[in-house]
Design a protein around this motif. Structure first.
Motif, short mmCIF file in Angstrom:
data_model
loop_
_atom_site.label_atom_id
_atom_site.label_comp_id
_atom_site.label_asym_id
_atom_site.label_seq_id
_atom_site.Cartn_x
_atom_site.Cartn_y
_atom_site.Cartn_z
N ALA A 35 8.96 7.30 -12.19
CA ALA A 35 8.56 8.62 -10.60
C ALA A 35 8.49 7.10 -10.15
O ALA A 35 7.88 6.13 -10.42
CB ALA A 35 6.58 8.60 -10.64
N ARG A 36 9.36 7.00 -8.66
CA ARG A 36 9.46 5.56 -8.14
C ARG A 36 8.90 6.05 -6.82
O ARG A 36 10.10 7.36 -6.00
CB ARG A 36 10.84 5.03 -8.26
N LEU A 37 8.38 5.71 -5.78
CA LEU A 37 8.77 6.17 -4.06
C LEU A 37 8.58 4.59 -3.48
O LEU A 37 8.24 3.97 -4.20
CB LEU A 37 7.17 7.31 -4.09
N HIS A 38 8.95 5.41 -2.19
CA HIS A 38 9.08 3.63 -1.79
C HIS A 38 9.50 4.03 -0.38
O HIS A 38 9.39 5.30 0.16
CB HIS A 38 11.42 2.99 -1.97
N CYS A 57 4.70 1.17 0.06
CA CYS A 57 4.26 2.00 0.33
C CYS A 57 2.48 2.57 0.48
O CYS A 57 1.93 1.28 0.06
CB CYS A 57 3.99 2.99 -1.14
N ARG A 58 2.53 3.02 1.74
CA ARG A 58 0.65 3.26 1.62
C ARG A 58 0.22 4.62 2.00
O ARG A 58 0.71 5.11 2.30
CB ARG A 58 0.30 1.97 2.57
N PRO A 88 -7.75 -4.59 -7.51
CA PRO A 88 -6.39 -3.08 -7.32
C PRO A 88 -5.62 -3.37 -6.09
O PRO A 88 -6.46 -4.02 -5.14
CB PRO A 88 -7.69 -2.33 -7.58
N SER A 89 -5.00 -2.15 -6.15
CA SER A 89 -4.07 -2.14 -5.20
C SER A 89 -4.12 -1.25 -3.45
O SER A 89 -5.67 -0.67 -4.18
CB SER A 89 -2.82 -1.61 -4.92
N PRO A 90 -4.89 -1.61 -2.64
CA PRO A 90 -5.00 -0.96 -1.14
C PRO A 90 -4.40 0.01 -1.38
O PRO A 90 -4.61 1.05 -0.23
CB PRO A 90 -5.46 -2.11 -0.57
N ASN A 91 -3.29 -0.22 -1.62
CA ASN A 91 -2.61 0.70 -1.03
C ASN A 91 -2.14 2.10 -2.03
O ASN A 91 -1.86 3.51 -1.42
CB ASN A 91 -1.06 0.96 -1.15
#
Length: 331
Positions: free
Chosen positions: A240-243, A263-264, A308-311
């Motif tokens: 799965a890849r999302l841009h 992404c966010r 951790p990522s905030p996105n």
């Protein structure tokens, strides 16, 4: 007093020697670990590079104009290549614990390029028959029309292929197993649509979607999304890849590590789409239903290992959506 002083000095010397020896032991152990790790990284780089090169050669050596030589079984040939790419993906996923984020991203980009090259070669040498779906499988709020798949008017000017679904608004679109099994499904420029793919596609790509719901059966290979805004997805896939997307809620089953970039406002939960033939589609797709890495997401815009990522966040206490109710509300 002299004896006490001597004992005190000896004790301090012994303590200093012990501390120094402990320090040397720790440094030696650290160097040994680094050496082992470097050996592991070097071996991975050599092995991964060689296997990726072999896959690339297999893709490049397939030609239809092979003279009098018999043509290979293209279906089996491309299936074997897909299996090799999947094995490489598993190798990368299992090695991420000792690889740098830069190395992971570089290898993932290489795998993405191999997957794209394989798909393009498959489409070039094994062109799909064009097909359509009847109006009864397309429910829209507007006056009913017969929608055709892979028609010229559905194509995007920048692409050299026709989109499966394109330029739709306020539509409920249902593709059944006959239309999606083993196919590369492409979706573009959809707004306020409720899309269902009930079957096991080979791959799914969705681009430029807003305020849409996409429910998808098990995907044999990859799911790719870009330019999504305020969308809800339910997807089971290998990769799965999302841009370049924002405000996306995704219910995910992924056997490799999911990747997001640029992404966010992503919310990620466990895959929960259901329909009559789901179990059979899982079996046909080759996905391992018991193995789901939906909690392990690589954010290429957040490479800090300490925070951790905030996105993106996990959906923990949120109630699972009732797809039937949402479908009725949409219709």
């Amino acid at each position: 007093d002299g004896a006490l002083r001597k004992d005190f000095v000896l004790e301090r010397l012994n303590k200093r020697n012990k501390d120094r020896q402990n320090y040397l032991d720790v440094k030696l152990e650290q160097r040994n670990k680094e050496s082992v790790q470097n050996e592991g990284v070097d071996y991975f780089a050599q092995s991964f590079g060689q296997r990726a090169y072999e896959v690339e050669q297999r893709i490049n050596t397939v030609h239809l104009d092979s003279g009098d030589a018999p043509l290979p079984d293209l279906s089996k040939h491309f299936a074997d290549i897909t299996m090799q790419i999947q094995e490489l993906q598993r190798y990368l996923t299992s090695s991420t614990m000792f690889l740098s984020d830069f190395k992971i991203k570089s290898c993932q980009n290489m795998l993405n390029a191999l997957t794209t090259a394989n798909d393009e070669a498959r489409q070039r040498l094994m062109p799909k028959k064009k097909f359509g779906f009847s109006a009864k499988k397309l429910v829209v709020k507007q006056p009913p029309t017969i929608a055709k798949l892979d028609t010229p008017e559905k194509s995007v000017k920048q692409s050299n292929f026709s989109w499966t679904i394109a330029n739709r608004r306020n539509a409920h679109i249902l593709l059944t197993a006959e239309q999606v099994n083993g196919q590369d499904i492409t979706i573009s420029n959809v707004h306020k649509c409720f899309v269902e793919l009930q079957g096991h596609p080979g791959s799914v790509q969705i681009s430029n979607a807003s305020q849409c719901t996409l429910l998808c059966g098990p995907v044999s290979r990859s799911f790719f999304g870009e330019q999504l805004e305020s969308c809800t997805l339910a997807v089971a896939c290998q990769q799965a890849r999302l841009h370049s997307s924002k405000d996306v809620r995704i219910y995910l089953h992924v056997t490799c590590r999911a990747i997001i970039e640029d992404c966010r406002q992503f919310s990620i939960g466990e895959y929960n789409y259901d329909y009559a033939e789901l179990e059979a589609d899982y079996a046909q797709s080759g996905l391992n239903k018991a193995h789901n890495n939906y909690t392990d997401v690589a954010d290429f815009n957040w490479l800090s290992p300490d925070a951790p990522s905030p996105n993106w966040t996990l959906l923990k206490d949120d109630a699972a959506p009732n797809w039937n109710a949402l479908r009725r509300d949409f219709l």
